[in-house]
Design a protein around this motif. Structure first.
Motif, PDB file in Angstrom:
ATOM      1  N   PRO A  11      20.044 -24.191 -34.513  1.00  0.00           N
ATOM      2  CA  PRO A  11      20.968 -24.830 -35.463  1.00  0.00           C
ATOM      3  C   PRO A  11      20.235 -25.255 -36.733  1.00  0.00           C
ATOM      4  CG  PRO A  11      21.249 -25.729 -33.258  1.00  0.00           C
ATOM      5  CD  PRO A  11      20.024 -24.880 -33.210  1.00  0.00           C
ATOM      6  N   GLY A  12      20.876 -25.043 -37.876  1.00  0.00           N
ATOM      7  CA  GLY A  12      20.305 -25.435 -39.149  1.00  0.00           C
ATOM      8  C   GLY A  12      19.568 -24.330 -39.868  1.00  0.00           C
TER       9      GLY A  12
ATOM     10  N   GLY B 224      32.987 -19.461 -35.151  1.00  0.00           N
ATOM     11  CA  GLY B 224      32.734 -20.538 -34.199  1.00  0.00           C
ATOM     12  C   GLY B 224      33.505 -20.285 -32.923  1.00  0.00           C
TER      13      GLY B 224
ATOM     14  N   MET C  53      28.176 -20.785 -32.318  1.00  0.00           N
ATOM     15  CA  MET C  53      28.079 -19.418 -32.836  1.00  0.00           C
ATOM     16  C   MET C  53      27.384 -18.533 -31.803  1.00  0.00           C
ATOM     17  SD  MET C  53      27.073 -19.963 -36.849  1.00  0.00           S
ATOM     18  CE  MET C  53      28.281 -20.516 -38.046  1.00  0.00           C
TER      19      MET C  53
ATOM     20  N   SER D 227      19.273 -20.760 -41.663  1.00  0.00           N
ATOM     21  CA  SER D 227      20.207 -19.867 -42.337  1.00  0.00           C
ATOM     22  C   SER D 227      19.870 -18.413 -41.995  1.00  0.00           C
ATOM     23  CB  SER D 227      20.167 -20.053 -43.851  1.00  0.00           C
ATOM     24  OG  SER D 227      19.051 -19.390 -44.417  1.00  0.00           O
TER      25      SER D 227
ATOM     26  N   ASP E  49      23.308 -27.074 -29.139  1.00  0.00           N
ATOM     27  CA  ASP E  49      22.892 -28.253 -29.898  1.00  0.00           C
ATOM     28  C   ASP E  49      21.375 -28.310 -30.073  1.00  0.00           C
ATOM     29  OD1 ASP E  49      25.463 -29.207 -30.248  1.00  0.00           O
ATOM     30  OD2 ASP E  49      25.449 -30.306 -28.356  1.00  0.00           O
TER      31      ASP E  49
ATOM     32  N   THR F  80      24.778 -18.077 -44.543  1.00  0.00           N
ATOM     33  CA  THR F  80      25.430 -18.864 -43.493  1.00  0.00           C
ATOM     34  C   THR F  80      24.392 -19.579 -42.648  1.00  0.00           C
ATOM     35  OG1 THR F  80      27.237 -17.264 -43.412  1.00  0.00           O
ATOM     36  CG2 THR F  80      26.998 -18.742 -41.519  1.00  0.00           C
ATOM     37  N   VAL F  81      24.673 -20.841 -42.357  1.00  0.00           N
ATOM     38  CA  VAL F  81      23.775 -21.659 -41.548  1.00  0.00           C
ATOM     39  C   VAL F  81      24.252 -21.638 -40.096  1.00  0.00           C
ATOM     40  CG1 VAL F  81      22.900 -24.002 -41.150  1.00  0.00           C
ATOM     41  CG2 VAL F  81      23.138 -23.121 -43.500  1.00  0.00           C
ATOM     42  N   LEU F  82      23.333 -21.433 -39.167  1.00  0.00           N
ATOM     43  CA  LEU F  82      23.679 -21.367 -37.754  1.00  0.00           C
ATOM     44  C   LEU F  82      24.131 -22.733 -37.248  1.00  0.00           C
ATOM     45  CD1 LEU F  82      20.780 -19.121 -36.366  1.00  0.00           C
ATOM     46  CD2 LEU F  82      23.050 -18.437 -37.174  1.00  0.00           C
ATOM     47  N   GLU F  83      25.192 -22.708 -36.438  1.00  0.00           N
ATOM     48  CA  GLU F  83      25.761 -23.928 -35.878  1.00  0.00           C
ATOM     49  C   GLU F  83      26.014 -23.737 -34.390  1.00  0.00           C
ATOM     50  OE1 GLU F  83      29.367 -24.688 -37.933  1.00  0.00           O
ATOM     51  OE2 GLU F  83      28.425 -24.870 -39.920  1.00  0.00           O
ATOM     52  N   PRO F  84      26.006 -24.827 -33.612  1.00  0.00           N
ATOM     53  CA  PRO F  84      26.346 -24.711 -32.192  1.00  0.00           C
ATOM     54  C   PRO F  84      27.723 -24.065 -32.005  1.00  0.00           C
ATOM     55  CG  PRO F  84      25.402 -26.854 -32.634  1.00  0.00           C
ATOM     56  CD  PRO F  84      25.613 -26.209 -33.976  1.00  0.00           C
TER      57      PRO F  84
ATOM     58  N   ARG G 186      35.708 -17.128 -41.088  1.00  0.00           N
ATOM     59  CA  ARG G 186      34.932 -18.344 -40.837  1.00  0.00           C
ATOM     60  C   ARG G 186      35.395 -19.016 -39.554  1.00  0.00           C
ATOM     61  NH1 ARG G 186      35.452 -18.814 -46.477  1.00  0.00           N
ATOM     62  NH2 ARG G 186      37.242 -20.210 -46.274  1.00  0.00           N
TER      63      ARG G 186
END
Length: 400
Positions: A292-293, A156, A351, A295, A381, A345-349, A152
């Motif tokens: 972002p947001g 990032g 990644m 999955s 973002d 898993t949710v995509l985040e800035p 995890r």
């Protein structure tokens, strides 16, 4: 003669792909996970984890290697055959173990980890035989799998990692262009692959003059050999009308990037062109979903529906993309960030993920062959930045 179980052999200047502060930040993240789980010492054994936290990428040749992390120390443990190279290429301390006596590796590990502590380890890497030795030598109060938390953390990417990955993507493009030039009727797959590999290795050496150079490779496939994503290169000679698959994989200090494209030698027939254009459309649609947001499972289901509407979903063979960073074809990947139905898993800035749909049409059917496109995107973002530059689709990739 005094023959020690282990010793320290440090010589030469240290050269690492990142600044010391980068590794300190990564170790701080690991120590936070250790504290939360009540772990006193971690014994990391996989190539990906050791490289991530120390910068050192080992060459095992049947010998065990490790990184022992405590609240205060970070120590790589390496075999004597490597002399001081592991120290020159790692952050933190390094211990060299000898093979004068069996299991000196575990004696060296014990000198840092101690006995009777709760030990963190990688359950997806440590073999049953080595786990038994760990239990015998460290006498752990508990054994706790740290691999999921480490994965995890690696998902990032830091700004320094993203900068390196972007350079890797540019190197992959350079390999792709070299392959395009080398494609001609009668050339063998291996000849074309070598042209791409050589171009990438020279480009890596130009960009990173102090790095170690290894593991960069190409899979260039033609005809029926395009049916699998990981099919090795052969000596098959290219023929007019062939479907081709270009796959370049530069490796920079353990960081893998990739470029994958479908091409044709000569004008494709109508059935092949229809499948190719549909896969390119799925590729472009899929990239628009990487925000972002979202999955991984949601993105997968939407591309599934896109292909099902075109009666092509039955020709999909694997997930639509995966994370990038410290990974390789012979050591780990961040399986928690893959575009598959079973990954939530949710995509985040921060990644970094690929979009790579593939359709395989069996031999004997119209449009037979494997169609695959691959771009790398950095989640931001406000969306995603595509860092792959080599053009996609029939407009650029019909040759001869």
């Amino acid at each position: 003669m005094d023959r020690p179980d282990f010793y320290r052999f440090h010589q030469g200047s240290r050269v690492l792909p990142f600044a010391p502060a980068e590794y300190d930040a990564r170790l701080a993240g690991l120590r936070s996970a250790m504290a939360e789980a009540g772990i006193g010492a971690c014994v990391l054994t996989s190539m990906q984890a050791i490289a991530y936290y120390s910068g050192f990428l080992y060459c095992s040749f049947g010998r065990p290697y490790g990184l022992v992390v405590t609240a205060t120390d970070s120590v790589t443990v390496s075999a004597g055959i490597d002399a001081a190279q592991p120290w020159r290429r790692c952050h933190g301390d390094n211990i060299t173990y000898t093979d004068w006596a069996r299991n000196n590796y575990w004696r060296a590990v014990r000198s840092v980890a101690g006995e009777g502590q709760a030990i963190g380890y990688e359950a997806d890497h440590l073999t049953l035989a080595q786990k038994a030795l760990m239990d015998a030598f460290l006498k752990p109060a508990a054994c706790i799998d740290i691999a999921p938390a480490s994965m995890r953390q690696r998902m990032g990417k830091s700004p320094a990692e993203i900068a390196l990955i972007k350079q890797g993507a540019e190197v992959a493009d350079a390999g792709g262009y070299a392959i395009r030039v080398a494609i001609r009727e009668g050339a063998r797959e291996i000849d074309v692959a070598m042209a791409g590999r050589d171009a990438m290795e020279l480009e890596i050496a130009r960009r990173f003059p102090e790095a170690e150079y290894r593991d960069t490779w190409v899979w260039f496939q033609s005809g029926i050999n395009t049916d699998g994503a990981h099919n090795p290169v052969t000596a098959r000679a290219l023929q007019q009308g062939d479907i081709l698959s270009l796959n370049t994989f530069p490796m920079i200090s353990g960081y893998y990037t990739a470029l994958e494209r479908t091409l044709f030698l000569g004008q494709p027939d109508a059935a092949s062109l229809k499948v190719w254009e549909a896969n390119v459309a799925a590729h472009e649609y899929g990239m628009s979903l990487l925000v972002p947001g979202a999955s991984c499972a949601e993105v997968t289901e939407k591309i599934n529906a896109f292909l099902a509407e075109r009666d092509l979903l039955q020709y999909r063979t694997f997930g639509y993309g995966h994370s990038f960073g410290v990974l390789s074809h012979y050591y780990g990947r961040e399986a928690g960030l893959e575009l598959r139905e079973d990954i939530d898993t949710v995509l985040e800035p921060g990644m970094v993920i690929s979009m790579e749909p593939m359709l395989t049409i069996p031999e004997g059917q119209p449009g037979a062959g494997g169609y695959r496109e691959h771009d790398i995107l950095v989640i931001t973002d406000g969306g995603a930045e595509n860092i792959t530059g080599y053009p996609c689709g029939p407009g650029f990739n019909i040759l001869g």
